[in-house]
Design a protein around this motif. Structure first.
Motif, PDB file in Angstrom:
ATOM      1  N   ASP A  35       0.036  -4.253   0.122  1.00 38.91           N
ATOM      2  CA  ASP A  35       0.456  -3.897   1.470  1.00 38.91           C
ATOM      3  C   ASP A  35       1.973  -3.892   1.600  1.00 38.91           C
ATOM      4  N   SER A  36       2.495  -2.801   2.179  1.00 40.58           N
ATOM      5  CA  SER A  36       3.927  -2.658   2.492  1.00 40.58           C
ATOM      6  C   SER A  36       4.815  -2.798   1.264  1.00 40.58           C
ATOM      7  N   PHE A  37       4.281  -2.461   0.096  1.00 40.04           N
ATOM      8  CA  PHE A  37       5.073  -2.595  -1.124  1.00 40.04           C
ATOM      9  C   PHE A  37       6.271  -1.642  -1.118  1.00 40.04           C
TER      10      PHE A  37
ATOM     11  N   LEU B 282       3.619  12.957 -14.367  1.00 42.63           N
ATOM     12  CA  LEU B 282       4.004  11.972 -15.376  1.00 42.63           C
ATOM     13  C   LEU B 282       3.025  10.799 -15.262  1.00 42.63           C
ATOM     14  N   ALA B 283       1.836  10.997 -15.842  1.00 41.74           N
ATOM     15  CA  ALA B 283       0.750  10.025 -15.666  1.00 41.74           C
ATOM     16  C   ALA B 283       1.139   8.640 -16.155  1.00 41.74           C
ATOM     17  N   TRP B 284       1.898   8.555 -17.250  1.00 43.22           N
ATOM     18  CA  TRP B 284       2.291   7.264 -17.820  1.00 43.22           C
ATOM     19  C   TRP B 284       3.125   6.439 -16.833  1.00 43.22           C
TER      20      TRP B 284
ATOM     21  N   ILE C 188       5.300   8.065  -4.726  1.00 43.37           N
ATOM     22  CA  ILE C 188       5.107   7.556  -6.076  1.00 43.37           C
ATOM     23  C   ILE C 188       4.162   6.360  -6.114  1.00 43.37           C
ATOM     24  N   PHE C 189       4.041   5.629  -4.999  1.00 45.60           N
ATOM     25  CA  PHE C 189       3.147   4.475  -4.956  1.00 45.60           C
ATOM     26  C   PHE C 189       1.754   4.830  -4.439  1.00 45.60           C
ATOM     27  N   GLN C 190       1.518   6.104  -4.202  1.00 45.40           N
ATOM     28  CA  GLN C 190       0.218   6.533  -3.681  1.00 45.40           C
ATOM     29  C   GLN C 190      -0.665   7.011  -4.827  1.00 45.40           C
TER      30      GLN C 190
ATOM     31  N   LEU D 245       2.417   2.795 -11.202  1.00 44.64           N
ATOM     32  CA  LEU D 245       3.087   2.607  -9.912  1.00 44.64           C
ATOM     33  C   LEU D 245       2.094   2.750  -8.756  1.00 44.64           C
ATOM     34  N   ALA D 246       1.103   3.622  -8.917  1.00 43.13           N
ATOM     35  CA  ALA D 246       0.094   3.778  -7.870  1.00 43.13           C
ATOM     36  C   ALA D 246      -0.705   2.483  -7.677  1.00 43.13           C
ATOM     37  N   LYS D 247      -0.923   1.748  -8.772  1.00 44.49           N
ATOM     38  CA  LYS D 247      -1.626   0.463  -8.655  1.00 44.49           C
ATOM     39  C   LYS D 247      -0.786  -0.537  -7.873  1.00 44.49           C
ATOM     40  N   LEU D 248       0.532  -0.523  -8.093  1.00 42.48           N
ATOM     41  CA  LEU D 248       1.412  -1.403  -7.314  1.00 42.48           C
ATOM     42  C   LEU D 248       1.400  -1.025  -5.843  1.00 42.48           C
TER      43      LEU D 248
END
Length: 381
Positions: A158-160, A144-146, A135-137, A151-154
């Motif tokens: 590093d190591s989030f 679910l683009a919204w 989900i963070f990639q 989440l991808a920006k987060l």
């Protein structure tokens, strides 16, 4: 195609149900059949994620997954694993654990249930890391683009994902695990046990996933050269074939698949104790279910289903995230197996419907306006 892929599963089903009826009558037959359906329903999302990884491998390693891998899955996780739990928790030998399973099923079930907090913490953290890394990639194809794009920006931090997983583990150990569910409805403080088991699950993911990713990246240049060679062969009119990962990269992906299957099987093994304490009924029922999960994985790879239905892997990863959360919650509160099974299947069904809807409006393999190019979805490794 169906018989070729599911032939062994059909054969094992007939043999297993026949053995259950021959030794234990209609009661054994019914329980084994119910456990088979339980395992399939709880592990359908596992098959979808497995297919996303397995399609990267060559034919040899796919065959290893179906042979050696199924031995590990059926005999290791569905038969040996519950015995090991009892042996470790009771600080006794494996043979004594087997004796308890055969002669004192209530004691055996109590020991396995009491070990559930550590099992759920290990499996929950491993599965949670798979979901978080997905989900963070950042990816071009979004369901679910919204939700996925922010989440991808987060995830660029590093190591989030590791930080979020550790925060979830700390919250679980300090709240839920302080009153962990035990056999008979009692509760104990299992904070330290859950913390240690959760860290072990996180480290296992980082180790196995990191090694497989490392060797996969080392082979990228070779794959590029092979791709160029294939294009040259096609221009020359020569026949080419798809070359999958082999060697160390495939080995560690195979190892990752087995650990992933183990994490999924935790829920099935624990859930089986809600139905029966009979060790051989459990082994037969869960083993039959595991065979179908393996065959379904191969079917998805050979039919190219994941490419045709673009959101299936998204739905499977959301189901993994939900299962991880439910495993952590189950440390304190018992969740009915029908809830965990149907919730995951429901998410995958919703993703499948979304894929059909996309194909109807845009055509199969045609990206949407908000997805310029269709790309494969990684497994999070």
């Amino acid at each position: 195609m169906i018989l070729k892929t599911f032939g062994w599963s059909f054969g094992v089903t007939v043999a297993g149900l026949a053995a259950a009826y021959a030794f234990w009558g209609w009661q054994g037959f019914a329980i084994v059949a119910i456990l088979s359906v339980l395992e399939i329903s709880l592990s359908f999302d596992n098959a979808v994620v497995n297919a996303g990884i397995l399609k990267k491998m060559n034919a040899f390693w796919q065959k290893i997954f179906l042979t050696i891998g199924i031995l590990i899955a059926v005999f290791g996780m569905r038969l040996v694993f519950p015995v090991v739990i009892v042996a470790v928790s009771a600080k006794t030998g494996p043979m004594e654990a087997v004796r308890l399973a055969m002669n004192e099923p209530e004691t055996y079930a109590r020991m396995v249930t009491d070990a559930h907090p550590s099992i759920a913490a290990f499996g929950g953290m491993f599965l949670l890391m798979i979901f978080l890394n997905f989900i963070f990639q950042e990816r071009e194809v979004t369901w679910l683009a919204w939700l996925e794009r922010p989440l991808a920006k987060l995830g660029k931090i590093d190591s989030f994902a590791v930080g979020v997983a550790l925060a979830a583990l700390l919250l679980t150990a300090s709240t839920i695990a302080t009153s962990a569910y035990q056999y008979g409805g009692t509760h104990v403080d299992a904070s330290s046990t859950v913390m240690l088991a959760g860290i072990a699950g996180l480290l296992t993911y980082l180790l196995v996933g990191g090694l497989s990713g490392y060797f996969e990246n080392r082979l990228e240049e070779d794959e590029e050269r092979e791709h160029v060679a294939e294009e040259a062969a096609q221009r020359a009119g020569r026949k080419t074939g798809t070359v999958g990962l082999a060697g160390k990269a495939a080995f560690f992906l195979f190892l990752y698949l087995e650990v992933l299957d183990a994490s999924f099987s935790f829920d099935g093994v624990i859930g089986a104790f809600a139905i029966t304490n009979h060790i051989f009924w459990m082994a037969l029922g869960l083993g039959i279910g595991a065979m179908y999960v393996r065959s379904l994985t191969i079917y998805l790879v050979r039919e190219g289903t994941l490419d045709e239905y673009r959101y299936l892997e998204h739905g499977a990863h959301y189901a993994i995230g939900a299962l991880a959360v439910m495993l952590l919650i189950s440390i304190r509160w018992h969740l009915p197996e029908v809830v965990t099974g149907l919730f995951g299947v429901g998410l995958i069904a919703l993703a499948f419907w979304s894929s059909l809807r996309h194909n109807r409006f845009y055509g199969r393999g045609t990206p949407r306006e908000d997805s310029p190019d269709q790309s494969s979805v990684s497994s999070g490794v």
